[in-house]
Design an enzyme around this catalytic site. Sequence first.
Site, PDB file in Angstrom:
ATOM      1  N   LYS A  17      -9.278   1.128  -3.491  1.00 45.94           N
ATOM      2  CA  LYS A  17      -9.872   0.600  -2.129  1.00 45.94           C
ATOM      3  C   LYS A  17     -11.524   0.931  -1.689  1.00 45.94           C
ATOM      4  CE  LYS A  17      -8.717  -0.019   2.842  1.00 45.94           C
ATOM      5  NZ  LYS A  17      -7.434   0.911   4.155  1.00 45.94           N
ATOM      6  N   GLU A  21       1.131  -1.098  -0.119  1.00 41.19           N
ATOM      7  CA  GLU A  21       0.406   0.308   0.559  1.00 41.19           C
ATOM      8  C   GLU A  21       1.131   0.419  -0.093  1.00 41.19           C
ATOM      9  OE1 GLU A  21      -3.773   1.637   2.740  1.00 41.19           O
ATOM     10  OE2 GLU A  21      -2.294   0.686   3.501  1.00 41.19           O
ATOM     11  N   CYS A  80      -5.253  -2.516   2.966  1.00 37.68           N
ATOM     12  CA  CYS A  80      -4.736  -2.875   4.658  1.00 37.68           C
ATOM     13  C   CYS A  80      -6.313  -3.793   4.996  1.00 37.68           C
ATOM     14  CB  CYS A  80      -4.525  -1.417   4.596  1.00 37.68           C
ATOM     15  SG  CYS A  80      -4.080  -1.145   6.104  1.00 37.68           S
TER      16      CYS A  80
END
Length: 539
Positions: free
Chosen positions: A348, A286, A398
């Site tokens: 995301k 990330e 994440c």
Amino acid sequence: MGPAATTRGLPWMLQALLAAVAGAAQAASLAWPGSGAPLWWLQGLSMAVLAWLVSPGVAGRPAWRRGAVLGWLFATAWLVGTFWWLFISMHTYGGLAAPLAVAAVLGLALFLGSYYAVALGLFCHLAPVHRAGVAITFAALWLLAELARGTLWTGFPWGAGGYAHVDGPLAVFARYVGVYGVGAMAALLAMLAVQARRRDLRNGWAWALVLALAACWGGAAAQRFCAVELCHTPAQPRPPALSLELLQGNIPQDEKFQPGSGVPVALQWYAEALRNAQAQLVVAPETAIPLLPQQLLPGYLEGLQQRYAGGEQAALLGIPLGDEVQGYTNSVLGLGPAAAAAPYRYDKHHLVPFGEFVPPFFKWFTALMNIPLGDFNRGAVGQPSFAWAGQRIAPNICYEDLFGEELGARFIDPAQAPTVLVNLSNIGWFGDTVAIDQHLQISRMRSLELERPMVRATNTGATAVIDHRGQVTHQLARATRGVLRAEVQGRGLDARTGWQITPYAWWVSRWGLAPLWLAAGLAAAGAALAARRRTARGN
């Protein structure tokens, strides 16, 4: 019932202390400090203590107010002990004053703990009579509290009790009911154990219950082994395993976004690692590239794209995308021969409150901290996989892998379901703490639920490969800079081979968590109806 009153002869303050200690034990069970290992038996023990404190006894159960307080104390100690490391992100890296950071962690735990306070208060108020009803009601209300924490206000399910069972006997049920269902089963068994009496050993129904539970476990274990190892072995040979290089830059979080220190180091190290890679798939974590494309030196990103435009290699690269007009996204960029014509991008979806988006009325709070790139746009649920080397590779970023129901949305069509899951993370915000170990157990649970391998590329750890059975096969030392070279075997490559998606993936892809909400709600409603009838008879 006044403050001096006792239940089962225990002073109120001792009951409160036991609830808090049991909650702390539940936190430790998720990833034991030092080893990072989950301890399923400790989670079961902590739940048994809570169940004992609120269960019917010789002196009767606590009043609903006392049950709510005991549940709140248990949950607050558990949650503070689970995500205390949020203090590091807010104070050490965010610049928030230490007292305010402590208050924020405690306030979050108290707020989320209120779900469990309501659940335990209701349990004591409903006061089921029969032991089976007691256990079912306890498990149902516990499940409702876990679901509420995991979904309301965008959800923050980090540390759900079921994660302690990735190596335990209940792990075989993950493919059917997911982490929340496993946690509810643990609560059910804890209450049954608390209610067990010596004389039950002489009762036939007790042995019948034991045999039924053993049969359920044995059947689930056999079916899982059959599904994973035997029954769905394809007639045709499996495609060769996919070779991997997982990059772990270990850029200090307080330097990561600094143009004079961490940024040039990250740009240089990741560019070198991507250029020199030999594996079929290379994954950088990330925001491995901590700048927007338009902020990079001319030719930097184009050079990487050209590097993977031909040949037999591809890469997944964490990078922020967007602009001031359209907004920004926390994204994964796919580099490879096919991506040269049709660029692959994953944005995301499930953003972190205060870190990636600012909830309404909390601008004042984020203004107190110095966190870059703090307000992103959301991507869609169920975005397409990255097709490469005969695999369908599904990225998530994440803490998105906390939400199995969202990862499961990609399994609605088994023929197009992911064969490999890839998590790109940066846990550097929380230092070299148990957060790394907890996140590893979360990824392992997703592999158990969906029976797909999970590949993890992180900034500081845990960079690892998890197979479709939830076992870590390769892992890089945390808090080090390096490359993890490994292989992964995708699962469910072709619907014609006979490999099937798990029952959990089937129902969660269609209805999300609604079946769990419905089952728990019906059980709780049944207990409420029974309590009302008892009250009516008593009057």
